[in-house]
Motif scaffolding. Structure first.
Motif, PDB file in Angstrom:
ATOM      1  N   UNK A 142       8.209   9.170 -11.103  1.00 22.62           N
ATOM      2  CA  UNK A 142       6.951   9.549 -10.475  1.00 22.62           C
ATOM      3  C   UNK A 142       6.631   8.646  -9.288  1.00 22.62           C
ATOM      4  N   UNK A 143       6.050   9.236  -8.276  1.00 22.20           N
ATOM      5  CA  UNK A 143       5.502   8.498  -7.148  1.00 22.20           C
ATOM      6  C   UNK A 143       3.989   8.633  -7.204  1.00 22.20           C
ATOM      7  N   UNK A 144       3.310   7.504  -7.416  1.00 22.13           N
ATOM      8  CA  UNK A 144       1.860   7.550  -7.533  1.00 22.13           C
ATOM      9  C   UNK A 144       1.254   8.172  -6.285  1.00 22.13           C
ATOM     10  N   UNK A 145       0.259   9.013  -6.499  1.00 17.55           N
ATOM     11  CA  UNK A 145      -0.436   9.629  -5.393  1.00 17.55           C
ATOM     12  C   UNK A 145       0.117  10.955  -4.937  1.00 17.55           C
ATOM     13  N   UNK A 146       1.263  11.388  -5.500  1.00 17.83           N
ATOM     14  CA  UNK A 146       1.798  12.706  -5.122  1.00 17.83           C
ATOM     15  C   UNK A 146       1.168  13.819  -5.941  1.00 17.83           C
ATOM     16  N   UNK A 147       0.689  13.492  -7.143  1.00 18.57           N
ATOM     17  CA  UNK A 147      -0.055  14.421  -7.993  1.00 18.57           C
ATOM     18  C   UNK A 147       0.724  15.696  -8.301  1.00 18.57           C
ATOM     19  N   UNK A 148       1.976  15.502  -8.680  1.00 22.51           N
ATOM     20  CA  UNK A 148       2.831  16.605  -9.119  1.00 22.51           C
ATOM     21  C   UNK A 148       3.525  16.148 -10.400  1.00 22.51           C
ATOM     22  N   UNK A 149       3.434  16.913 -11.463  1.00 24.85           N
ATOM     23  CA  UNK A 149       2.872  18.272 -11.594  1.00 24.85           C
ATOM     24  C   UNK A 149       1.395  18.314 -11.988  1.00 24.85           C
ATOM     25  N   UNK A 152       0.827  -1.189   0.000  1.00 20.90           N
ATOM     26  CA  UNK A 152       0.000   0.000   0.000  1.00 20.90           C
ATOM     27  C   UNK A 152       0.869   1.249   0.000  1.00 20.90           C
ATOM     28  N   UNK A 153       0.239   2.338  -0.406  1.00 19.01           N
ATOM     29  CA  UNK A 153       0.797   3.671  -0.216  1.00 19.01           C
ATOM     30  C   UNK A 153      -0.237   4.473   0.568  1.00 19.01           C
ATOM     31  N   UNK A 154       0.180   5.553   1.160  1.00 25.42           N
ATOM     32  CA  UNK A 154      -0.752   6.365   1.936  1.00 25.42           C
ATOM     33  C   UNK A 154      -0.936   7.718   1.262  1.00 25.42           C
ATOM     34  N   UNK A 155      -2.212   8.089   1.104  1.00 22.04           N
ATOM     35  CA  UNK A 155      -2.553   9.398   0.576  1.00 22.04           C
ATOM     36  C   UNK A 155      -3.410  10.140   1.598  1.00 22.04           C
ATOM     37  N   UNK A 156      -3.457  11.422   1.458  1.00 21.33           N
ATOM     38  CA  UNK A 156      -4.295  12.238   2.334  1.00 21.33           C
ATOM     39  C   UNK A 156      -5.253  13.057   1.493  1.00 21.33           C
ATOM     40  N   UNK A 157      -6.471  13.204   1.979  1.00 21.71           N
ATOM     41  CA  UNK A 157      -7.425  14.126   1.380  1.00 21.71           C
ATOM     42  C   UNK A 157      -7.988  15.002   2.494  1.00 21.71           C
TER      43      UNK A 157
END
Length: 476
Positions: free
Chosen positions: A126-133, A7-12
């Motif tokens: 790219x790191x999935x879930x970082x949403x840059x750029x 898993x990876x961890x994302x925040x919303x």
């Protein structure tokens, strides 16, 4: 998520969320998966393709207007095109029964396209879930809202699906036409109220089936026409907040090009957001097609009933054994399925009607269930009728001798006597035929009601299958 899955961890805005490490979707999609484990059904490919086309068209418009960087616009377009081409559909796991207005599905699309766009821009870093750029909301969704995107996707997906249905209907009508020509020489008894009626040619029956399909196809095309009018660009409540003045027209023009559909901006964006009446109209036309299919399939099952104790005027192609206990039994499986498909489409139409009337103020939040039911109706009709055409209709054969026997035996031949001996006397002849088992011609001949020349002309069963003026009445 599966046990042991990385898993990876994302925040919303609600906090941290665990997301499968390799998923192109993100936190909001995971929340939807957890919140709506309802049916196990996920979005139709038509809906996924439609929203991908919208995102492509919007990115191109925003890039042209300088609202996205060249790289952002290019990467979003490429990612959306890949989804449009059929890639990554497994990354759309949100249940069709979900939060109102389709927010969950929409954010699923934004996340997938954003992550894929970032992969395109930085394949090795790219790191999935970082949403840059590229960010799902700030870039993929720039100038958009679920409230204008989902209604647009609903309409475009339906138009894409109808485009696949129409050739199937054309082919089915042609199959019935072919049988109409093949069976035109075959005389049989007509039936009304499931009782003997005047003669008809089997070809005439099948020609009427072809006409029914063409009429339904025409009604569907007419009903689909209002769906070409889109409220894309209306944003949150149909006012176009946070959109460039030129965005709306440009995005819809791009979308028309991408989908090869004659799309146009709605005259009133508020109307396009508030009202889903066009969806109800199309669903109603699909329901009518479904009802015609049920009716025709019922006819085919009756005409093929038997083989020894039914009508057996026609034989349907044998497709599979029909009983686990009765050897040699073969059932009309596709004709039976036709009825079940029609029932499902009628049920879907009821659900759609209830959802369409449930809109409130600036938005109808019941669009996910509308979309699911509408696309399911189109899909099952398309897939079934394709098989019905090739596996059933084109293989029908007629039992001409049996039909001829029925044509000669129908007591409704007495109808042709009405202009010559009157309705009451003709009814007596018909009653006598039923009671004695003698044919109408035998009774007319024995009682000298007509001359032999008149019998040959007036009681010619084939001549009864077309309009004709009465011959000279016999003298008293």
């Amino acid at each position: 998520m599966n046990q042991g899955e990385e898993i990876r961890q994302e925040s919303d805005s609600l906090g941290a969320v665990d997301v499968p490490a390799l998923a192109l979707y993100g936190a909001q999609t995971v929340r939807a998966i957890e919140n709506f484990p309802i049916s196990g059904l996920t979005a139709s490919p038509y809906l996924i393709r439609a929203i991908a086309a919208i995102k492509l068209a919007a990115a191109q418009a925003n890039g042209t207007l300088g609202l996205l960087t060249v790289d952002q616009a290019r990467a979003i377009r490429q990612a959306a095109q890949e989804v449009l081409d059929g890639r990554f559909h497994d990354q759309f796991p949100v249940d069709v029964f979900q939060a109102g207005a389709g927010v969950s599905f929409h954010m699923n699309a934004n996340e997938v396209i954003a992550n894929r766009a970032n992969q395109i821009l930085a394949p090795d870093a790219v790191t999935l879930g970082t949403y840059v750029p590229v960010h799902p909301n700030d870039h993929v969704n720039y100038g958009q809202s679920t409230n204008d995107v989902f209604p647009t996707a609903m309409r475009v997906s339906a138009l894409l699906a109808i485009r696949d249905l129409q050739p199937v209907l054309t082919s089915l009508a042609e199959a019935f036409d072919g049988k109409a020509q093949e069976f035109d020489p075959i005389l049989k008894s007509g039936r009304t109220h499931l009782q003997d009626a005047t003669p008809i040619r089997m070809g005439q029956e099948f020609a009427a089936y072809a006409r029914a399909i063409r009429s339904a196809a025409s009604a569907i095309s007419t009903a689909a026409e209002p769906l070409h009018e889109l409220g894309l660009g209306g944003s949150a409540v149909g006012t176009g907040i946070n959109t460039h003045p030129e965005y709306r027209a440009l995005a819809i023009r791009n979308l028309a090009r991408v989908t090869d559909l004659p799309l146009r901006p709605a005259d009133d964006m508020r109307f396009a957001m508030q009202s889903c009446a066009s969806v109800a109209t199309l669903s109603g036309a699909l329901r009518s097609l479904g009802l015609e299919i049920v009716r025709i399939s019922n006819d085919l099952r009756l005409l093929a009933s038997g083989p020894n104790t039914g009508l057996r005027e026609i034989d349907l192609p044998p497709l599979q054994p029909g009983s686990s206990i009765m050897p040699g039994k073969v059932n009309p499986v596709l004709a039976e399925l036709a009825a079940m498909i029609g029932f499902q489409v009628a049920g879907n139409d009821t659900a759609i009607a209830l959802a369409v009337q449930a809109g409130q103020l600036e938005l109808n939040v019941m669009m996910p269930t509308m979309t699911h039911n509408l696309l399911q109706s189109i899909t099952i009709l398309t897939n079934f009728l394709r098989e019905f055409d090739h596996r059933c209709i084109r293989g029908i054969t007629a039992n001409a001798d049996r039909c001829a026997l029925y044509a000669a035996s129908t007591v409704a031949l007495a109808t042709a006597l009405n202009p010559y001996i009157g309705y009451r006397r003709a009814a007596e002849v018909a009653k006598q035929s039923v009671q004695t088992g003698r044919s109408i011609i035998e009774i007319v001949r024995s009682e000298k009601l007509l001359s032999e020349a008149q019998i040959a002309t007036i009681l010619d069963a084939r001549a009864m299958t077309e309009p004709r003026a009465p011959e000279e009445k016999p003298t008293a």
